[in-house]
Design an enzyme around this catalytic site. Sequence first.
Site, short mmCIF file in Angstrom:
data_model
loop_
_atom_site.label_atom_id
_atom_site.label_comp_id
_atom_site.label_asym_id
_atom_site.label_seq_id
_atom_site.Cartn_x
_atom_site.Cartn_y
_atom_site.Cartn_z
N LYS A 13 1.07 -0.64 -27.60
CA LYS A 13 0.56 0.65 -27.15
C LYS A 13 0.96 0.94 -25.70
CE LYS A 13 -3.16 2.41 -25.33
NZ LYS A 13 -2.52 3.53 -24.63
N GLY A 28 -2.32 -3.69 -16.60
CA GLY A 28 -3.07 -2.49 -16.24
C GLY A 28 -4.07 -2.81 -15.15
N SER A 29 -5.11 -2.00 -15.10
CA SER A 29 -6.08 -2.14 -14.01
C SER A 29 -7.02 -3.31 -14.25
CB SER A 29 -6.89 -0.85 -13.91
OG SER A 29 -7.58 -0.64 -15.12
N THR A 30 -7.60 -3.80 -13.17
CA THR A 30 -8.56 -4.89 -13.26
C THR A 30 -9.80 -4.44 -14.05
OG1 THR A 30 -7.72 -5.90 -11.26
CG2 THR A 30 -9.98 -6.47 -11.86
N VAL A 65 -10.01 -2.32 -16.61
CA VAL A 65 -9.75 -2.38 -18.06
C VAL A 65 -9.53 -3.84 -18.48
CG1 VAL A 65 -8.22 -1.65 -19.92
CG2 VAL A 65 -8.93 -0.01 -18.19
N GLY A 66 -8.93 -4.63 -17.61
CA GLY A 66 -8.77 -6.06 -17.90
C GLY A 66 -10.12 -6.70 -18.24
N GLU A 91 -2.14 -8.97 -16.61
CA GLU A 91 -1.41 -8.67 -15.37
C GLU A 91 -2.10 -7.46 -14.77
OE1 GLU A 91 0.85 -10.43 -14.06
OE2 GLU A 91 1.69 -11.61 -15.69
N CYS A 115 2.47 -2.26 -8.83
CA CYS A 115 1.36 -3.19 -8.66
C CYS A 115 1.51 -4.06 -7.43
CB CYS A 115 1.22 -4.06 -9.91
SG CYS A 115 2.73 -4.91 -10.34
N GLU A 128 -7.97 -1.07 -4.75
CA GLU A 128 -6.61 -0.64 -5.07
C GLU A 128 -6.59 0.88 -5.23
OE1 GLU A 128 -5.00 -1.32 -9.05
OE2 GLU A 128 -3.15 -2.04 -8.13
P1 NAD Z 1 -5.20 1.25 -17.07
O1 NAD Z 1 -5.84 -0.08 -17.01
O2 NAD Z 1 -6.07 2.44 -16.97
O3 NAD Z 1 -4.36 1.42 -18.42
C1 NAD Z 1 -3.38 0.51 -18.83
C2 NAD Z 1 -3.23 0.56 -20.34
O4 NAD Z 1 -4.46 0.14 -20.95
C3 NAD Z 1 -2.95 1.96 -20.90
O5 NAD Z 1 -2.08 1.85 -21.99
C4 NAD Z 1 -4.33 2.42 -21.37
O6 NAD Z 1 -4.28 3.38 -22.40
C5 NAD Z 1 -4.91 1.11 -21.88
N1 NAD Z 1 -6.38 1.06 -21.93
C6 NAD Z 1 -7.27 1.77 -21.20
N2 NAD Z 1 -8.53 1.45 -21.56
C7 NAD Z 1 -8.43 0.50 -22.51
C8 NAD Z 1 -9.38 -0.25 -23.28
N3 NAD Z 1 -10.69 -0.08 -23.11
N4 NAD Z 1 -8.93 -1.16 -24.16
C9 NAD Z 1 -7.60 -1.36 -24.32
N5 NAD Z 1 -6.65 -0.67 -23.66
C10 NAD Z 1 -7.06 0.25 -22.76
O7 NAD Z 1 -4.10 1.22 -15.93
P2 NAD Z 1 -3.18 2.40 -15.45
O8 NAD Z 1 -3.97 3.34 -14.61
O9 NAD Z 1 -2.45 2.94 -16.63
O10 NAD Z 1 -2.12 1.59 -14.55
C11 NAD Z 1 -2.33 1.25 -13.23
C12 NAD Z 1 -2.86 -0.16 -13.09
O11 NAD Z 1 -1.94 -1.10 -13.67
C13 NAD Z 1 -2.98 -0.57 -11.65
O12 NAD Z 1 -4.19 -1.24 -11.48
C14 NAD Z 1 -1.81 -1.52 -11.43
O13 NAD Z 1 -1.98 -2.45 -10.39
C15 NAD Z 1 -1.73 -2.18 -12.76
N6 NAD Z 1 -0.42 -2.81 -12.96
C16 NAD Z 1 -0.32 -4.17 -12.88
C17 NAD Z 1 0.92 -4.80 -13.04
C18 NAD Z 1 1.06 -6.29 -12.95
O14 NAD Z 1 2.08 -6.81 -13.41
N7 NAD Z 1 0.11 -7.02 -12.40
C19 NAD Z 1 2.05 -4.02 -13.30
C20 NAD Z 1 1.92 -2.64 -13.38
C21 NAD Z 1 0.68 -2.05 -13.21
#
Ligand code: NAD
Length: 485
Positions: A181, A234-236, A238-239, A257, A291, A389
Amino acid sequence: MTVQDVLDEIRKRPGTGEVIPIIDPATEGQLTEFTDCGPEAVDQAVARAKETAESGVWSGMADYERARVLWRIADLIDENADILAELESVNAGIPPAQAQIITKVGSEWFRYYAGWCTKIDGIARDVNTGGLTGIESHQHVYTLREPYGIVGLIFPWNGPVFNFCAKLAPSLAAGCSSVVKPAEETPLSALVLDRILAEAGVPEGVVNLLLGYGHTAGAAITAHPDVEKVAFTGSTEVGREIVHASASSNLNKITLELGGKSPVLIFEDADLDMAIPMASFGTFIHSGQACVCGSRIFAQRSVYDRVVEGIANMANSMQLGGPKEQGAMIGPLISQKQLNRVLGYLDQGKADGVELVTGGYRLDRKGYFVHPTVVTNVDPDSSRLFQEEIFGPVVTILPFDDDDEAVALANNSTYGLAATAWTRDLGRAHRVAKRLKAGTVGLNCQMQFDHSMPFGGYKQSGWGYESGKAGIETYLQTKIVWAQM
Ligand code: NAD
């Protein structure tokens, strides 16, 4: 295939959820729209992936043949580099030259991991367990490295081609089937990449593309009982939700990540002619939406004024603009939501009394552009600008007096993704590298990355590693076989 073909194709994809508009962040115009795939589509995709995992159509393919498929994917990405880069620009606002580089990096992911297909092996030992009991007992023991059956691959909008390739290349090399996704803001290039996988010979059902929101499609993937592993970028925040989903469903394994708030230390003996432009580039590139951006700069007091002035000058000289605008080096923020988030942090900072050296405002034009912003006079213990962040073109700069203070300030964060130190003193460079709590440390270089080296975060920046040998391990589990001799 043209951009228009992709815009039309996504509109026709079936779905049962909400209609999601795709916005050009440089113009705020709607490019196209698509329908959230809905929860039934997730179930169906997982069922298809399960069938392929059980049949062994991919995991059981000869290793060298799997390697050839990955190599073909790389070649096809190169052949389609122009359309992929164009989609990256249109959808994520990335300047064309940078989009071309990202696409090249994407194909190299597949070439690198093609090599790993034939190098997945375990260990073997002959063990005498009788030593402890006094009864002779000999066994031959070996380990098998086996792919997770079904993996869920979820990633953000900030580098759609890069993120797709970084997850698919190692998971396919390992032999996994997957449900994939991309971010709801940037699904366009995934359509082309999905087609490339099929054309290269990935059997039907091995990779299943799902388009939708995170709280719908993403959440359904992470909570699905048949998904054995989730690899998430993605974001911490959502992690954390993904960890909860795992805990309350099938305890699936997770690699995360996550976000960062990476420090950059500039010591008084640094080559400032190098450090200042590199630190500026490392914080403002992609409007701060990478990131590993160095969003907290610390400069030794004797060079502090020069560093602040130098970074502010660089910030003022960087040309912002959409991908079609000649000479633009920095694109827009991805969305209205992200724009509101960045401006919200700036308002909060102004209310807290921080000093804006330059920037701090949205450009008076269409598109989600924020002027690169340099902030000083920030309280590192209480300021949200310093601690959280922002994921925008905003950097805080603070002075320090000695190594201990520099390290303490750098480590004053819940994140630990990356860090940089600029100094000509080799001994200091390595001492500081050891003390910085970050998954990646650059010494006199910033934002370095290579497929062959692991990448991951300390503290709340992640769990586990991607890239390099560690990247393939992410998609493998170990079985230990004991054979009585
Ligand atoms: P996000 O966490 O909002 O979304 C990332 C992905 O997760 C998207 O596909 C989103 O649809 C999905 N998602 C959202 N809620 C979810 C849930 N409840 N369950 C499962 N999936 C869900 O992040 P963003 O705003 O799209 O991206 C920015 C973030 O990503 C920043 O925090 C950035 O630091 C991080 N990032 C980290 C790295 C790394 O390698 N450490 C690389 C790129 C981006």
